[in-house]
Write a protein that holds these residues in place. Structure first.
Motif, PDB file in Angstrom:
ATOM      1  N   GLY A   1      -8.510   2.549   2.843  1.00 13.23           N
ATOM      2  CA  GLY A   1      -7.678   2.707   1.660  1.00 13.23           C
ATOM      3  C   GLY A   1      -6.470   1.826   1.538  1.00 13.23           C
ATOM      4  O   GLY A   1      -5.507   2.213   0.896  1.00 13.23           O
ATOM      5  N   LYS A   2      -6.451   0.663   2.151  1.00 13.57           N
ATOM      6  CA  LYS A   2      -5.311  -0.233   2.006  1.00 13.57           C
ATOM      7  C   LYS A   2      -5.514  -1.134   0.784  1.00 13.57           C
ATOM      8  O   LYS A   2      -6.405  -0.925  -0.029  1.00 13.57           O
ATOM      9  N   VAL A   3      -4.656  -2.175   0.674  1.00 15.44           N
ATOM     10  CA  VAL A   3      -4.677  -3.041  -0.501  1.00 15.44           C
ATOM     11  C   VAL A   3      -6.056  -3.642  -0.735  1.00 15.44           C
ATOM     12  O   VAL A   3      -6.588  -3.617  -1.855  1.00 15.44           O
TER      13      VAL A   3
ATOM     14  N   ASP B   1       0.809  -1.220   0.000  1.00 13.30           N
ATOM     15  CA  ASP B   1       0.000   0.000   0.000  1.00 13.30           C
ATOM     16  C   ASP B   1       0.843   1.271   0.000  1.00 13.30           C
ATOM     17  O   ASP B   1       0.344   2.355   0.283  1.00 13.30           O
TER      18      ASP B   1
ATOM     19  N   LYS C   1       0.207  10.692  -4.201  1.00 11.79           N
ATOM     20  CA  LYS C   1      -0.871   9.770  -4.567  1.00 11.79           C
ATOM     21  C   LYS C   1      -0.965   8.699  -3.495  1.00 11.79           C
ATOM     22  O   LYS C   1       0.034   8.376  -2.843  1.00 11.79           O
ATOM     23  N   ASP C   2      -2.166   8.123  -3.324  1.00 11.74           N
ATOM     24  CA  ASP C   2      -2.247   7.057  -2.345  1.00 11.74           C
ATOM     25  C   ASP C   2      -1.483   5.841  -2.852  1.00 11.74           C
ATOM     26  O   ASP C   2      -1.477   5.520  -4.049  1.00 11.74           O
TER      27      ASP C   2
ATOM     28  N   ILE D   1      -1.598   2.495  -2.672  1.00 12.98           N
ATOM     29  CA  ILE D   1      -2.148   1.336  -3.364  1.00 12.98           C
ATOM     30  C   ILE D   1      -2.474   1.666  -4.817  1.00 12.98           C
ATOM     31  O   ILE D   1      -2.303   0.834  -5.708  1.00 12.98           O
ATOM     32  N   SER D   2      -2.905   2.906  -5.102  1.00  9.62           N
ATOM     33  CA  SER D   2      -3.175   3.296  -6.486  1.00  9.62           C
ATOM     34  C   SER D   2      -1.911   3.243  -7.329  1.00  9.62           C
ATOM     35  O   SER D   2      -1.929   2.781  -8.479  1.00  9.62           O
TER      36      SER D   2
ATOM     37  N   ASP E   1      -0.161   7.461   2.329  1.00 15.34           N
ATOM     38  CA  ASP E   1      -1.432   6.839   2.718  1.00 15.34           C
ATOM     39  C   ASP E   1      -2.106   7.545   3.892  1.00 15.34           C
ATOM     40  O   ASP E   1      -2.999   6.984   4.528  1.00 15.34           O
TER      41      ASP E   1
ATOM     42  N   LYS F   1      -9.039  -2.697   0.199  1.00 19.38           N
ATOM     43  CA  LYS F   1     -10.013  -1.702  -0.236  1.00 19.38           C
ATOM     44  C   LYS F   1      -9.792  -1.321  -1.695  1.00 19.38           C
ATOM     45  O   LYS F   1     -10.747  -1.192  -2.476  1.00 19.38           O
ATOM     46  N   GLY F   2      -8.542  -1.131  -2.086  1.00 22.57           N
ATOM     47  CA  GLY F   2      -8.246  -0.782  -3.467  1.00 22.57           C
ATOM     48  C   GLY F   2      -8.701  -1.837  -4.447  1.00 22.57           C
ATOM     49  O   GLY F   2      -9.299  -1.542  -5.495  1.00 22.57           O
TER      50      GLY F   2
ATOM     51  N   MET G   1      -0.958  -0.541  -7.833  1.00 25.38           N
ATOM     52  CA  MET G   1      -1.862  -1.218  -8.766  1.00 25.38           C
ATOM     53  C   MET G   1      -1.641  -0.731 -10.196  1.00 25.38           C
ATOM     54  O   MET G   1      -1.710  -1.507 -11.143  1.00 25.38           O
TER      55      MET G   1
END
Length: 380
Positions: free
Chosen positions: A302-304, A43, A266-267, A269-270, A193, A306-307, A273
């Protein structure tokens, strides 16, 4: 049957790649002919650099840098196969894990070593840097990092300040004459994050200072210093970033990256990914299996997991989650887009036992969820 396996690490027991192997073994026990694609995820925190380097078929670089207390250490970062992208974790040079509990003092710690990693990557000709800023030992607003890249911070008498937390309140002027020119063409993306502002009651010092060793007096002093930095940096660099979500991340390094590196936050995990092309893999999967050590309220933020849940929902692909500790309700899991969520613990056990047996527990739990999945599809 196309199964995408894309978990985070189980902290303290399995790295993300090991979780992939454990889940894949459970899938194959239940369904030997399944096509399994494994992508370890993170993340933006610890382990992100290694995962992105691996995904880019890259290599690791180890150099001498200064640790948070200005002592020489070795730190490692990743380079993509074509040496155009660097994957750096600030924790490798400026992390809390590099200090003993007794050594923690955010008045004295500095991000200078992180700046050295960035400078080395620029020296090697990279065009893009992805910087993870989790796990910091610092509350210096990024001035240590900036100093390593040619910035200089002066007091009202023109004296150069050592770039650490206690210097923040003394900064009156920022000298930009010797800033590394290679920063200008480089694209720098920061994996962040948290959404805290730079200073104030929700800022870097008040929220995260205590875990870095700050007592109440230090917290107040650091917060005032970060506010002073904001005034000086905004005036000198023409950008007011103090209230941008994430400015207070890593002791204000989020703001420092925006000011001194012209970086974009940027967060995490985004970013991961996107680099791993997860969206395309999800769209071609019949089932996605993910997991992490603990699924709780933070997971929903907003972790893995959730993404991935958001992606799976948009592609109408079921998502199964295996975890060590499941601390959300079925209603929360369903609302977040999880089709199935289960703890791997199959009997009462202490933490040491759970960590020691983590691989087999994950594999067995995956076997059971696969059997359930096929049963519901009329395949059992």
């Amino acid at each position: 049957m196309n199964i995408l396996v894309a978990p985070d690490k189980f902290r303290g027991s399995l790295e993300a790649a090991e979780v992939c192997d454990a889940i894949a073994s459970g899938v194959r026990k239940a369904y030997p002919d399944a096509k399994v694609t494994s992508i370890p995820l993170a993340d933006g925190g610890e382990g992100t650099s290694k995962i992105l380097t691996r995904q880019a078929n890259g290599s690791e670089v180890t150099i001498a840098v200064m640790d948070p207390l200005n002592r020489p250490i070795k730190a490692t970062y990743g380079l993509s196969e074509d040496h155009q992208v660097a994957f750096i974790e600030m924790a490798a040079a400026s992390g809390l894990g590099l200090l003993t509990v007794e050594e923690r003092n955010p008045l004295l710690t500095s991000t200078f070593g992180t700046g050295q990693l960035i400078a080395d990557a620029l020296e090697r000709g990279v065009k893009k840097i992805i910087l993870g800023i989790g796990g910091s030992a610092t509350t210096d607003g990024g001035i240590g990092m900036a100093e390593a890249l040619g910035y200089s911070f002066k007091d009202h008498e023109g004296n150069t300040l050592f770039p650490n937390g206690q210097s923040l309140e003394k900064i009156s002027f920022i000298d930009v004459r010797n800033v590394d020119s290679r920063l200008t063409p480089a694209t720098i993306i920061v994996a962040c994050d948290v959404t805290n502002p730079l200073y104030g009651r929700d800022g870097a010092a008040f929220i995260y200072g205590p875990q870095k060793g700050a007592d109440p007096e230090m917290v107040a002093r650091l917060d005032a210093g970060l506010e002073n930095l904001a005034l000086v940096a905004t005036r000198a660099l023409g950008r007011g970033v103090s209230l941008v979500p994430g400015a207070g991340a890593a002791g204000g390094l989020g703001a420092g990256c925006m000011w001194f590196l012209d970086a974009v936050l940027k967060d995490g995990i985004s970013i991961v990914m996107e680099q791993c092309n997860i969206a395309s893999l999800v769209s071609n999967a019949d089932l996605v299996i993910t997991g992490e050590g603990k699924v709780d309220e933070q997971t929903l933020a907003g972790k893995v997991v959730k993404g991935l849940a958001g992606l799976c929902k948009s592609h109408h692909v079921p998502l199964a989650v295996v975890c060590g500790s499941l601390q959300i309700t079925p209603e929360q899991a369903r609302a977040a887009g999880m089709t199935y969520a289960v703890s791997v613990l199959n009997r009462p056990m202490d933490l040491n036992t759970a960590q020691r047996e983590a691989y087999s527990l994950v594999s067995d739990a995956t076997f059971q969820l696969m059997r359930l999945f096929f049963f519901n599809r009329g395949a059992a």
